[in-house]
Write an enzyme that holds these catalytic residues in place. Structure first.
Site, PDB file in Angstrom:
ATOM      1  N   TYR A   2       0.805  -1.216   0.000  1.00 20.85           N
ATOM      2  CA  TYR A   2       0.000   0.000   0.000  1.00 20.85           C
ATOM      3  C   TYR A   2       0.843   1.272   0.000  1.00 20.85           C
ATOM      4  O   TYR A   2       0.300   2.371  -0.054  1.00 20.85           O
ATOM      5  CB  TYR A   2      -0.916   0.020   1.227  1.00 20.85           C
ATOM      6  CG  TYR A   2      -2.064  -0.928   1.093  1.00 20.85           C
ATOM      7  CD1 TYR A   2      -1.836  -2.300   1.052  1.00 20.85           C
ATOM      8  CD2 TYR A   2      -3.366  -0.484   0.991  1.00 20.85           C
ATOM      9  CE1 TYR A   2      -2.876  -3.197   0.919  1.00 20.85           C
ATOM     10  CE2 TYR A   2      -4.412  -1.368   0.857  1.00 20.85           C
ATOM     11  CZ  TYR A   2      -4.161  -2.718   0.825  1.00 20.85           C
ATOM     12  OH  TYR A   2      -5.192  -3.594   0.688  1.00 20.85           O
TER      13      TYR A   2
ATOM     14  N   LYS B  26       2.584 -14.015   5.906  1.00 17.79           N
ATOM     15  CA  LYS B  26       2.745 -15.002   4.835  1.00 17.79           C
ATOM     16  C   LYS B  26       4.255 -15.255   4.665  1.00 17.79           C
ATOM     17  O   LYS B  26       4.814 -15.236   3.564  1.00 17.79           O
ATOM     18  CB  LYS B  26       2.091 -14.426   3.562  1.00 17.79           C
ATOM     19  CG  LYS B  26       1.960 -15.370   2.405  1.00 17.79           C
ATOM     20  CD  LYS B  26       0.976 -16.487   2.634  1.00 17.79           C
ATOM     21  CE  LYS B  26       1.067 -17.498   1.493  1.00 17.79           C
ATOM     22  NZ  LYS B  26       0.548 -18.817   1.820  1.00 17.79           N
TER      23      LYS B  26
ATOM     24  N   ASP C  41      -3.101 -17.819   4.941  1.00 19.42           N
ATOM     25  CA  ASP C  41      -4.139 -18.681   4.352  1.00 19.42           C
ATOM     26  C   ASP C  41      -4.742 -19.599   5.408  1.00 19.42           C
ATOM     27  O   ASP C  41      -5.951 -19.817   5.459  1.00 19.42           O
ATOM     28  CB  ASP C  41      -3.620 -19.459   3.135  1.00 19.42           C
ATOM     29  CG  ASP C  41      -2.195 -19.929   3.289  1.00 19.42           C
ATOM     30  OD1 ASP C  41      -1.477 -19.423   4.167  1.00 19.42           O
ATOM     31  OD2 ASP C  41      -1.785 -20.819   2.527  1.00 19.42           O
TER      32      ASP C  41
ATOM     33  N   ASP D 208      -6.170  -5.936   5.464  1.00 18.16           N
ATOM     34  CA  ASP D 208      -7.270  -5.422   4.652  1.00 18.16           C
ATOM     35  C   ASP D 208      -8.233  -6.562   4.305  1.00 18.16           C
ATOM     36  O   ASP D 208      -9.444  -6.463   4.502  1.00 18.16           O
ATOM     37  CB  ASP D 208      -6.692  -4.800   3.371  1.00 18.16           C
ATOM     38  CG  ASP D 208      -7.673  -3.845   2.720  1.00 18.16           C
ATOM     39  OD1 ASP D 208      -8.731  -3.585   3.311  1.00 18.16           O
ATOM     40  OD2 ASP D 208      -7.384  -3.364   1.615  1.00 18.16           O
TER      41      ASP D 208
END
Ligand code: NAP
Length: 404
Positions: free
Chosen positions: A149, A216, A268, A292
């Site tokens: 972002y 992640k 995930d 987000d």
């Protein structure tokens, strides 16, 4: 006017009649702001009977500001928010072609509001797509200033992308095809740690059970993986007495039940865990993009974005806001759901130490939902008659008065 004072750049002193800035917002903004402010004012009156009041300072931003000043976010508005320290805002249309991506991003950058805080909790009576929505009670701390972002990206055919591809190939032997656009994912120790610090501090102050670092890092080791490592590092350095890792906890369960358990989960996996093991998660600290996605998915589990409050918080400055947008098709119709903005108001009341008012307001909203007093977004799912936006506010205020 009595402004909130900033002490030592990290603490605020709130007078009994603080001036709080508000931005009505575009589209449904004026409708939901009017209803939300009436509810907030009523809760303060019920809690303190005139001993404490909020003095609202209207600040112009968005379409209205553009029409008057030619700027969507005039400098005077930024300065006014700075004077007030704390603000609440309705949704703003994202203007096109003013040299920045959105007013929200500008506000976050200008005030360095590095934590996007989103509590997600179920309100009995609200239709939900899951079987046991009441198990949800989480607070997401999403890093707000870096990651993908940060806006460092180039179109595939730009000169910058060409030069970067060339540099990568020449210097590192990394070959990218000519049709490859490039984005940069910066994640720093300083910004990761100040976010995780805020999440742990929140967990301690609010007697929560755990903080889960969501990342992640199995794939992006030096950005997402580093976020996790830096998170554990700051916990060891600054919160050794009040935190325990999940591994340590599992080896000796129950021995330190008052300590905050620090967990980490790969993103995930986390998305399925929040559905299958909802009650095992509490405060979540995560990077910008993960946060987000995750916070919207969590909100959906308990009835959607219309009910989801949010805040952008820095070391002292804080802007509380509805999570949804301007829903332009409902503008001026008095039909939108004001709950998201009002619950952001509950967060704001807690932030300025008006905790009794926050409790009264949240309880009254709960009761209204339990009594199936809802606006059209929920009424159509429940096959019942909807209330107008203003009527919902009146129902909530009625419940506060009945208890006083
Ligand atoms: P949106 O304004 O959130 O609206 C999408 C849909 O969500 C609406 O059509 C409506 O659904 C429902 N909805 C949202 N808020 C509601 C409320 N309070 N009560 C009842 N229903 C509500 O998203 P968008 O259409 O993508 O964005 C419109 C503008 O808002 C854009 O300019 C965008 O940039 C801006 N935006 C601003 C913010 C912000 O200021 N924080 C955040 C997001 C978007 P139904 O049609 O199904 O009834």
């Amino acid at each position: 006017m009595s402004y909130i004072q900033v002490k030592d750049a990290s603490e605020i002193q709130v007078p009994t009649n603080p001036t709080i800035a508000y931005i009505e917002g575009d589209g449904i903004g004026p409708d939901i702001s009017k209803a939300a402010m009436a509810m907030i004012n009523a809760s303060v009156e019920m809690a303190y009977h005139g001993q404490k009041v909020i003095e609202w300072k209207r600040v112009m931003a968005g379409d209205e500001a553009y029409e008057t000043t030619g700027k969507h976010l005039p400098q005077e508005s930024l300065e006014e928010i700075k004077r007030c320290v704390v603000a609440i805002k309705g949704p703003l249309t994202t203007p096109v072609g003013e040299g920045f991506r959105s007013l929200n991003v500008t506000l976050r950058q200008y005030f360095d509001l590095y934590a996007n805080v989103r509590p997600v909790k179920y309100f009995p009576g609200v239709p939900s797509p899951v079987k046991e929505p009441e198990k949800m009670d989480m607070v997401v701390f999403r890093e707000n200033t870096e990651d993908l972002y940060a806006g460092i990206e180039w179109k595939y055919d730009s000169d910058e992308a060409k030069r970067l591809r060339h540099y990568l190939e020449e210097s590192f032997g990394v070959k990218l095809t000519d049709d490859t656009g490039i984005g940069i994912k910066p994640i720093s120790r300083y910004k990761s740690q100040r976010l995780v610090r805020k999440a742990i501090q929140y967990a301690i102050n609010n007697r929560r059970k755990s903080v889960t670092l969501v990342h992640k890092g199995n794939i992006m080791k030096y950005t997402e993986g580093a976020f996790k490592e830096w998170g554990y590092e700051i916990a060891r350095k600054e919160f050794a007495d009040s935190t325990i890792t999940e591994d340590e906890y599992l080896k000796s369960p129950g021995t330190a039940s008052w300590k905050i358990v620090l967990k980490d989960r790969i993103t995930d996996n986390m998305f399925q865990q929040v559905l299958t093991r909802t009650s095992e998660y509490d405060v979540i600290a995560t990077t910008n993009l993960n946060g987000d996605y995750l916070s919207d998915a969590l909100a959906a589990q308990v009835g959607g974005l219309g009910l989801a409050p949010g805040a952008n918080i820095g070391d002292v400055y804080a802007i509380f806001e509805a999570v949804h947008g301007t829903a332009p098709k409902y503008a001026g119709m008095d039909v939108a759901n004001p709950t998201s903005l009002t619950l952001s108001g509950v967060m704001m009341l807690n932030y300025i130490g008006f905790k009794e008012a926050a409790e009264i307001l949240e309880a009254a909203i709960h009761e209204a939902y339990q009594d199936q007093k809802v606006t059209q977004d929920l009424a159509r799912q429940m096959n019942i008659k909807p209330l107008k936006c203003s009527e919902f506010g009146e129902e909530v205020i009625k419940r506060m008065i009945a208890k006083s």
